[in-house]
Design a protein around this motif. Structure first.
Motif, PDB file in Angstrom:
ATOM      1  N   MET A   1       0.738  -1.434  -0.128  1.00 58.65           N
ATOM      2  CA  MET A   1       0.116  -0.158   0.133  1.00 58.65           C
ATOM      3  C   MET A   1       0.925   1.282   0.041  1.00 58.65           C
ATOM      4  SD  MET A   1      -3.021   0.782   2.605  1.00 58.65           S
ATOM      5  CE  MET A   1      -3.182  -0.613   3.291  1.00 58.65           C
ATOM      6  N   GLY A   2       0.550   2.145  -0.740  1.00 61.35           N
ATOM      7  CA  GLY A   2       1.143   3.303  -1.003  1.00 61.35           C
ATOM      8  C   GLY A   2       0.867   4.511  -0.123  1.00 61.35           C
ATOM      9  N   GLU A   3      -0.371   4.667  -0.253  1.00 61.85           N
ATOM     10  CA  GLU A   3      -1.091   5.847   0.577  1.00 61.85           C
ATOM     11  C   GLU A   3      -2.244   5.384   1.282  1.00 61.85           C
ATOM     12  OE1 GLU A   3      -0.751   9.767  -2.194  1.00 61.85           O
ATOM     13  OE2 GLU A   3      -1.950   8.011  -3.087  1.00 61.85           O
ATOM     14  N   TRP A   4      -2.454   5.631   2.862  1.00 59.73           N
ATOM     15  CA  TRP A   4      -3.210   5.245   3.555  1.00 59.73           C
ATOM     16  C   TRP A   4      -4.101   6.542   4.134  1.00 59.73           C
ATOM     17  CZ3 TRP A   4      -3.151   3.723   9.182  1.00 59.73           C
ATOM     18  CH2 TRP A   4      -4.251   2.999   9.751  1.00 59.73           C
ATOM     19  N   PHE A   5      -5.387   6.604   3.891  1.00 60.14           N
ATOM     20  CA  PHE A   5      -6.071   7.981   4.068  1.00 60.14           C
ATOM     21  C   PHE A   5      -5.471   9.128   3.633  1.00 60.14           C
ATOM     22  CE2 PHE A   5      -7.433   5.311   7.541  1.00 60.14           C
ATOM     23  CZ  PHE A   5      -8.853   5.031   7.317  1.00 60.14           C
ATOM     24  N   GLY A   6      -4.661   8.916   2.525  1.00 58.42           N
ATOM     25  CA  GLY A   6      -4.046  10.051   1.714  1.00 58.42           C
ATOM     26  C   GLY A   6      -2.526  10.362   2.233  1.00 58.42           C
ATOM     27  N   GLN A   7      -2.175   9.614   3.233  1.00 58.53           N
ATOM     28  CA  GLN A   7      -0.840   9.940   3.709  1.00 58.53           C
ATOM     29  C   GLN A   7       0.087   8.836   3.333  1.00 58.53           C
ATOM     30  OE1 GLN A   7      -0.948  12.551   5.498  1.00 58.53           O
ATOM     31  NE2 GLN A   7      -3.217  12.477   5.058  1.00 58.53           N
ATOM     32  N   ARG A   8       1.083   9.396   2.734  1.00 59.68           N
ATOM     33  CA  ARG A   8       2.293   8.443   1.970  1.00 59.68           C
ATOM     34  C   ARG A   8       3.017   7.568   3.107  1.00 59.68           C
ATOM     35  NH1 ARG A   8       3.198   6.172  -2.642  1.00 59.68           N
ATOM     36  NH2 ARG A   8       2.178   8.106  -3.531  1.00 59.68           N
ATOM     37  N   ILE A   9       3.062   6.265   3.013  1.00 58.14           N
ATOM     38  CA  ILE A   9       3.483   5.389   3.829  1.00 58.14           C
ATOM     39  C   ILE A   9       4.635   4.469   3.170  1.00 58.14           C
ATOM     40  CG2 ILE A   9       1.715   5.697   5.527  1.00 58.14           C
ATOM     41  CD1 ILE A   9       0.799   2.937   4.752  1.00 58.14           C
ATOM     42  N   PHE A  10       4.640   4.254   1.759  1.00 56.73           N
ATOM     43  CA  PHE A  10       5.671   3.573   1.260  1.00 56.73           C
ATOM     44  C   PHE A  10       5.648   4.173  -0.097  1.00 56.73           C
ATOM     45  CE2 PHE A  10       6.704   0.073  -1.642  1.00 56.73           C
ATOM     46  CZ  PHE A  10       7.789  -0.522  -1.107  1.00 56.73           C
ATOM     47  N   PRO A  11       6.834   4.138  -0.949  1.00 59.61           N
ATOM     48  CA  PRO A  11       8.264   3.645  -0.365  1.00 59.61           C
ATOM     49  C   PRO A  11       8.740   4.173   0.593  1.00 59.61           C
ATOM     50  CG  PRO A  11       8.326   4.570  -2.711  1.00 59.61           C
ATOM     51  CD  PRO A  11       6.881   4.676  -2.505  1.00 59.61           C
ATOM     52  N   GLY A  12       8.490   5.751   0.592  1.00 55.89           N
ATOM     53  CA  GLY A  12       8.999   6.785   1.701  1.00 55.89           C
ATOM     54  C   GLY A  12       7.981   7.159   2.553  1.00 55.89           C
ATOM     55  N   VAL A  13       8.216   7.342   3.821  1.00 57.02           N
ATOM     56  CA  VAL A  13       7.174   7.698   4.653  1.00 57.02           C
ATOM     57  C   VAL A  13       7.339   9.245   4.760  1.00 57.02           C
ATOM     58  CG1 VAL A  13       6.338   7.656   6.974  1.00 57.02           C
ATOM     59  CG2 VAL A  13       7.438   5.712   6.211  1.00 57.02           C
ATOM     60  N   GLN A  14       6.059   9.793   4.403  1.00 59.78           N
ATOM     61  CA  GLN A  14       5.911  11.363   4.067  1.00 59.78           C
ATOM     62  C   GLN A  14       4.424  11.766   5.017  1.00 59.78           C
ATOM     63  OE1 GLN A  14       5.844  12.353   0.018  1.00 59.78           O
ATOM     64  NE2 GLN A  14       7.751  11.438  -0.589  1.00 59.78           N
ATOM     65  N   LEU A  15       4.643  11.744   6.480  1.00 60.27           N
ATOM     66  CA  LEU A  15       3.741  12.490   7.251  1.00 60.27           C
ATOM     67  C   LEU A  15       3.839  13.545   7.780  1.00 60.27           C
ATOM     68  CD1 LEU A  15       3.077   8.850   9.169  1.00 60.27           C
ATOM     69  CD2 LEU A  15       2.261   9.830   6.801  1.00 60.27           C
ATOM     70  N   GLY A  16       3.053  14.399   7.710  1.00 61.00           N
ATOM     71  CA  GLY A  16       2.955  15.819   8.231  1.00 61.00           C
ATOM     72  C   GLY A  16       2.344  16.071   9.581  1.00 61.00           C
ATOM     73  N   ASP A  17       2.159  17.219  10.129  1.00 59.50           N
ATOM     74  CA  ASP A  17       1.668  17.421  11.484  1.00 59.50           C
ATOM     75  C   ASP A  17       0.349  16.887  11.509  1.00 59.50           C
ATOM     76  OD1 ASP A  17       4.005  18.532  12.073  1.00 59.50           O
ATOM     77  OD2 ASP A  17       3.422  20.654  11.634  1.00 59.50           O
ATOM     78  N   ALA A  18      -0.515  16.899  10.490  1.00 51.20           N
ATOM     79  CA  ALA A  18      -1.911  16.324  10.612  1.00 51.20           C
ATOM     80  C   ALA A  18      -2.299  15.120  10.091  1.00 51.20           C
ATOM     81  CB  ALA A  18      -2.804  17.391   9.935  1.00 51.20           C
ATOM     82  N   SER A  19      -0.950  14.242   9.819  1.00 53.24           N
ATOM     83  CA  SER A  19      -1.320  12.946   9.284  1.00 53.24           C
ATOM     84  C   SER A  19      -1.987  12.063  10.088  1.00 53.24           C
ATOM     85  CB  SER A  19       0.158  12.565   8.678  1.00 53.24           C
ATOM     86  OG  SER A  19       0.364  13.210   7.648  1.00 53.24           O
ATOM     87  N   LEU A  20      -1.125  11.882  11.527  1.00 57.18           N
ATOM     88  CA  LEU A  20      -1.739  10.993  12.497  1.00 57.18           C
ATOM     89  C   LEU A  20      -3.173  11.282  12.753  1.00 57.18           C
ATOM     90  CD1 LEU A  20       1.345  10.826  14.986  1.00 57.18           C
ATOM     91  CD2 LEU A  20       0.602   9.225  13.153  1.00 57.18           C
ATOM     92  N   ASP A  21      -3.813  12.600  12.902  1.00 56.80           N
ATOM     93  CA  ASP A  21      -5.074  12.836  13.207  1.00 56.80           C
ATOM     94  C   ASP A  21      -5.907  12.454  12.213  1.00 56.80           C
ATOM     95  OD1 ASP A  21      -4.438  13.816  15.679  1.00 56.80           O
ATOM     96  OD2 ASP A  21      -4.241  16.065  14.693  1.00 56.80           O
ATOM     97  N   ALA A  22      -5.569  12.783  10.778  1.00 55.31           N
ATOM     98  CA  ALA A  22      -6.281  12.138   9.697  1.00 55.31           C
ATOM     99  C   ALA A  22      -6.444  10.619   9.751  1.00 55.31           C
ATOM    100  CB  ALA A  22      -5.456  12.449   8.441  1.00 55.31           C
ATOM    101  N   MET A  23      -5.421   9.866  10.098  1.00 54.23           N
ATOM    102  CA  MET A  23      -5.585   8.376  10.109  1.00 54.23           C
ATOM    103  C   MET A  23      -6.224   7.927  11.273  1.00 54.23           C
ATOM    104  SD  MET A  23      -1.692   7.262   8.565  1.00 54.23           S
ATOM    105  CE  MET A  23      -0.873   8.237   9.701  1.00 54.23           C
ATOM    106  N   LYS A  24      -6.178   8.598  12.370  1.00 47.11           N
ATOM    107  CA  LYS A  24      -6.867   7.898  13.441  1.00 47.11           C
ATOM    108  C   LYS A  24      -8.531   8.396  13.421  1.00 47.11           C
ATOM    109  CE  LYS A  24      -3.074   8.965  16.971  1.00 47.11           C
ATOM    110  NZ  LYS A  24      -2.679   9.715  18.112  1.00 47.11           N
ATOM    111  N   THR A  25      -8.863   9.605  13.011  1.00 52.69           N
ATOM    112  CA  THR A  25     -10.319   9.860  12.672  1.00 52.69           C
ATOM    113  C   THR A  25     -10.573   9.433  11.323  1.00 52.69           C
ATOM    114  OG1 THR A  25      -9.524  11.776  11.674  1.00 52.69           O
ATOM    115  CG2 THR A  25     -10.047  11.990  13.978  1.00 52.69           C
ATOM    116  N   GLN A  26      -9.873   8.676  10.330  1.00 53.48           N
ATOM    117  CA  GLN A  26     -10.271   7.886   9.365  1.00 53.48           C
ATOM    118  C   GLN A  26     -10.689   9.101   8.306  1.00 53.48           C
ATOM    119  OE1 GLN A  26     -13.361   5.028  10.537  1.00 53.48           O
ATOM    120  NE2 GLN A  26     -11.725   3.767  11.389  1.00 53.48           N
TER     121      GLN A  26
END
Length: 378
Positions: A1-26
């Motif tokens: 999987m390359g993007e999860w909830f719009g957040q890049r997790i592969f091949p490189g991890v590109q998460l910003g300040d709001a990424s964790l909240d986006a994934m937690k709140t789906q």
């Protein structure tokens, strides 16, 4: 999987300040941007949040090196740059014009109406688009002699009127994502568990354990996707010739366009000397554009170089074509390539070999070799 909830997790991890909240709140960032308020991902639990599947071995799919993204969620294409390119190609707006493009679901909001009036008064092109959950899909009703079809995206131009804006022509936009064999359930379950357990260190953990995002995900269903899509594509390209329609655009991820090459005979695209992005499918002798305005294929990819999520979409190629030309490549050129170079002889030999393995006493028809054309015959 390359993007999860719009957040890049592969091949490189590109998460910003709001990424964790986006994934937690789906959160779906693409629906959220379209509506203007927080929208959760609408997918079922096993595939929830899955935007793109990324293949490690890109060379297998026509890319020189690195990885390649397959879009598996149609809402991932709700990108202003892509929609603006559609408007430019079909409605003949200036190349450098940045159009106002709003979802039809917001059309009854006073804020949206004010933005449209202000844009038109300033000479800015304005458009409304319909799609599922954003105003609803527009459908062509069935008749006794034709099937029902729904359009992925229907874009409508708004024009300055004597009072309120006027409704102009519409355009058809088809978006082709890819289906994959198997299920995403094991991968999404692993990611949810990792997010719950590691929280703030999630980015480091997913970078060190990239296999979590790929658990049990199998390969793309390329042939089935092409067969399911091609008829609809040809049909809708013809619908685009109607006087009230500005045309049709087929938006293809680069991975999908690459995977289609064997189905089209791997044509050599003709470049435009004045525009490095613009291409056209060479037209066979006697086959020309059905109308002055051709259909368009937009080939795009995720731009992973920006280093932030969500990655914007980057348009690689804009290809001018029409229905007769595509039919020629799919049903003339590709079959010729399939049957040339002794392929038919090898096919018959393979059939005989499999049958003789089960019944050795069978006799091969010697006349079959006489009936076979020479390899250099057309």
């Amino acid at each position: 999987m390359g993007e999860w909830f719009g957040q890049r997790i592969f091949p490189g991890v590109q998460l910003g300040d709001a990424s964790l909240d986006a994934m937690k709140t789906q959160l779906c960032p693409f629906l959220t941007a379209a509506v203007g308020e927080a929208q959760e991902c609408i997918k079922a639990t096993p595939s929830q949040g899955v935007c793109t599947i990324t293949s490690r071995d890109a060379t297998r799919y026509g890319v020189d090196e690195g990885s390649i993204d397959w879009l598996v969620c149609p809402y991932r294409t709700l990108d202003h740059g892509l929609l603006n390119e559609v408007a430019h190609r079909l409605f003949d707006i200036a190349v450098d014009a940045d159009a106002l493009i709003v979802a039809a679901v917001t059309l009854d909001e006073p804020t949206t109406q004010s933005r449209i009036r202000a844009a038109l008064a300033a000479g800015t092109p304005a458009f409304v688009y319909f799609r599922a959950r954003l105003g609803g899909e527009i459908s062509l009703r069935p008749t006794d002699g034709s099937p029902e079809f729904s359009f992925d995206i229907t874009m409508v131009q708004l024009l300055p009127g004597s009072g309120d804006p006027e409704i102009g022509r519409y355009a058809i936009v088809e978006v082709q994502t890819m289906e994959f064999h198997g299920s995403y359930g094991e991968a999404t379950s692993a990611l949810r568990s990792a997010l719950d357990l590691h929280d703030a260190s999630f980015a480091d953990q997913i970078g060190e354990n990239p296999e979590w995002a790929g658990r049990a995900i199998q390969g793309p269903s390329i042939a089935d996707t092409f067969k399911r899509t091609f008829y609809q594509m040809i049909f809708k390209f013809q619908l685009g010739l109607h006087t009230s329609c500005a045309g049709t655009v087929l938006a293809l991820p680069r991975a999908v366009w690459n995977s289609w090459q064997p189905h089209l005979g791997r044509p050599e695209l003709q470049p435009d000397p004045d525009n490095p992005t613009l291409r056209s499918l060479p037209r066979p002798e006697g086959v020309g554009l059905t109308e002055e305005a051709p259909a368009w294929i937009l080939v795009f990819d995720t731009d992973q170089t920006v280093g932030v999520s969500p990655n914007p979409l980057l348009i690689d190629m804009v290809i001018a074509t029409d229905t007769p030309t595509l039919l020629h490549y799919a049903f003339d050129v590709a079959p010729e390539a399939a049957l040339g170079g002794g392929a038919t002889e090898r096919l018959y030999a393979d059939i005989c070999s499999k049958m003789l393995n089960r019944w050795p006493e069978l006799q091969r028809d010697s006349a079959a070799d006489d009936r076979a054309p020479a390899q250099d015959d057309p």
